[in-house]
Motif scaffolding. Structure first.
Motif, PDB file in Angstrom:
ATOM      1  N   SER A  40     -15.111 -95.007-189.717  1.00  0.00           N
ATOM      2  CA  SER A  40     -14.554 -94.001-188.808  1.00  0.00           C
ATOM      3  C   SER A  40     -13.796 -94.684-187.680  1.00  0.00           C
ATOM      4  N   MET A  41     -13.080 -93.889-186.943  1.00  0.00           N
ATOM      5  CA  MET A  41     -12.417 -94.381-185.736  1.00  0.00           C
ATOM      6  C   MET A  41     -13.167 -93.923-184.491  1.00  0.00           C
ATOM      7  N   GLY A  42     -14.369 -93.390-184.694  1.00  0.00           N
ATOM      8  CA  GLY A  42     -15.200 -92.925-183.586  1.00  0.00           C
ATOM      9  C   GLY A  42     -15.854 -94.075-182.840  1.00  0.00           C
ATOM     10  N   ASN A  43     -16.461 -93.755-181.714  1.00  0.00           N
ATOM     11  CA  ASN A  43     -17.066 -94.773-180.847  1.00  0.00           C
ATOM     12  C   ASN A  43     -18.160 -95.584-181.536  1.00  0.00           C
ATOM     13  N   GLY A  44     -18.965 -94.960-182.366  1.00  0.00           N
ATOM     14  CA  GLY A  44     -20.055 -95.673-183.026  1.00  0.00           C
ATOM     15  C   GLY A  44     -19.574 -96.808-183.910  1.00  0.00           C
ATOM     16  N   ASP A  45     -18.497 -96.553-184.646  1.00  0.00           N
ATOM     17  CA  ASP A  45     -17.928 -97.622-185.465  1.00  0.00           C
ATOM     18  C   ASP A  45     -17.064 -98.543-184.604  1.00  0.00           C
ATOM     19  N   GLU A  46     -16.150 -97.967-183.871  1.00  0.00           N
ATOM     20  CA  GLU A  46     -15.175 -98.776-183.126  1.00  0.00           C
ATOM     21  C   GLU A  46     -15.823 -99.713-182.114  1.00  0.00           C
ATOM     22  N   ASN A  47     -16.915 -99.283-181.491  1.00  0.00           N
ATOM     23  CA  ASN A  47     -17.523-100.085-180.425  1.00  0.00           C
ATOM     24  C   ASN A  47     -18.845-100.748-180.803  1.00  0.00           C
ATOM     25  N   LEU A  48     -19.285-100.573-182.052  1.00  0.00           N
ATOM     26  CA  LEU A  48     -20.567-101.175-182.416  1.00  0.00           C
ATOM     27  C   LEU A  48     -20.605-101.676-183.864  1.00  0.00           C
ATOM     28  N   VAL A  50     -18.422-101.344-186.831  1.00  0.00           N
ATOM     29  CA  VAL A  50     -17.279-102.037-187.444  1.00  0.00           C
ATOM     30  C   VAL A  50     -15.970-101.464-186.901  1.00  0.00           C
ATOM     31  N   SER A  51     -15.330-102.217-186.034  1.00  0.00           N
ATOM     32  CA  SER A  51     -14.044-101.791-185.470  1.00  0.00           C
ATOM     33  C   SER A  51     -12.957-101.936-186.538  1.00  0.00           C
ATOM     34  N   GLY A  52     -11.797-101.419-186.250  1.00  0.00           N
ATOM     35  CA  GLY A  52     -10.676-101.565-187.177  1.00  0.00           C
ATOM     36  C   GLY A  52     -10.366-103.028-187.460  1.00  0.00           C
ATOM     37  N   THR A  53     -10.389-103.844-186.426  1.00  0.00           N
ATOM     38  CA  THR A  53     -10.132-105.278-186.593  1.00  0.00           C
ATOM     39  C   THR A  53     -11.206-105.924-187.454  1.00  0.00           C
ATOM     40  N   GLN A  54     -12.458-105.569-187.215  1.00  0.00           N
ATOM     41  CA  GLN A  54     -13.562-106.141-187.995  1.00  0.00           C
ATOM     42  C   GLN A  54     -13.520-105.687-189.458  1.00  0.00           C
ATOM     43  N   LEU A  55     -13.158-104.424-189.680  1.00  0.00           N
ATOM     44  CA  LEU A  55     -13.029-103.943-191.056  1.00  0.00           C
ATOM     45  C   LEU A  55     -11.903-104.691-191.765  1.00  0.00           C
ATOM     46  N   GLN A  56     -10.816-104.940-191.051  1.00  0.00           N
ATOM     47  CA  GLN A  56      -9.702-105.703-191.630  1.00  0.00           C
ATOM     48  C   GLN A  56     -10.142-107.121-192.003  1.00  0.00           C
ATOM     49  N   GLU A  57     -10.984-107.734-191.175  1.00  0.00           N
ATOM     50  CA  GLU A  57     -11.496-109.083-191.468  1.00  0.00           C
ATOM     51  C   GLU A  57     -12.329-109.083-192.757  1.00  0.00           C
ATOM     52  N   ILE A  58     -13.170-108.071-192.913  1.00  0.00           N
ATOM     53  CA  ILE A  58     -13.980-107.959-194.128  1.00  0.00           C
ATOM     54  C   ILE A  58     -13.061-107.775-195.333  1.00  0.00           C
ATOM     55  N   PHE A  59     -12.113-106.853-195.201  1.00  0.00           N
ATOM     56  CA  PHE A  59     -11.146-106.571-196.267  1.00  0.00           C
ATOM     57  C   PHE A  59     -10.372-107.828-196.653  1.00  0.00           C
ATOM     58  N   ASP A  60      -9.895-108.558-195.655  1.00  0.00           N
ATOM     59  CA  ASP A  60      -9.104-109.768-195.912  1.00  0.00           C
ATOM     60  C   ASP A  60      -9.912-110.870-196.575  1.00  0.00           C
ATOM     61  N   ALA A  61     -11.231-110.867-196.368  1.00  0.00           N
ATOM     62  CA  ALA A  61     -12.094-111.894-196.976  1.00  0.00           C
ATOM     63  C   ALA A  61     -12.275-111.683-198.473  1.00  0.00           C
ATOM     64  N   VAL A  62     -12.072-110.457-198.941  1.00  0.00           N
ATOM     65  CA  VAL A  62     -12.168-110.179-200.383  1.00  0.00           C
ATOM     66  C   VAL A  62     -10.952-110.823-201.046  1.00  0.00           C
ATOM     67  N   PRO A  63     -11.137-111.546-202.132  1.00  0.00           N
ATOM     68  CA  PRO A  63     -10.005-112.213-202.790  1.00  0.00           C
ATOM     69  C   PRO A  63      -8.876-111.236-203.136  1.00  0.00           C
ATOM     70  N   ASP A  64      -7.656-111.709-203.035  1.00  0.00           N
ATOM     71  CA  ASP A  64      -6.494-110.875-203.347  1.00  0.00           C
ATOM     72  C   ASP A  64      -6.396-110.536-204.824  1.00  0.00           C
TER      73      ASP A  64
END
Length: 106
Positions: A40-48, A50-64
């Motif tokens: 979500s883009m809500g406070n619970g995810d964004e501030n605790l 998994v933020s958008g940046t953190q989700l992108q890091e997880i996504f990027d770690a998965v092999p292409d």
């Protein structure tokens, strides 16, 4: 049948730093089957959780070489992600179920 799990749907995965602190370590670079990450883009995810940046890091770690999808839900909170993302989860599962069924039918 080997490799019984054919696809993964991950709703608001715990960010890597928090997971390590909680001893829930996981390594997304080891994922070798199709994966769909949603948060979500809500406070619970964004501030605790998994933020958008953190989700992108997880996504990027998965092999292409792996089919991977990432989405963020507006107007939702962390606790809503199982219910508001249900349609996406169902579609992801059905897509991979039908692909598997088609493959087994050939």
């Amino acid at each position: 049948m080997d490799n019984m799990i054919k696809a993964i749907f991950s709703a608001s995965p715990t960010n890597m730093t928090m997971a390590q602190a909680l001893q829930w370590d996981y390594n997304p670079s080891l994922i070798s089957i199709p994966v769909f990450f949603v948060s979500s883009m809500g406070n619970g995810d964004e501030n605790l959780v998994v933020s958008g940046t953190q989700l992108q890091e997880i996504f990027d770690a998965v092999p292409d070489t792996v089919t991977k999808v990432m989405a963020r839900r507006t107007d939702a909170e962390h606790g809503d992600m199982l219910s508001v993302a249900d349609g996406y989860m169902t579609a992801w599962r059905e897509c991979h179920f039908h692909l598997l069924f088609l493959y087994l039918s050939l």
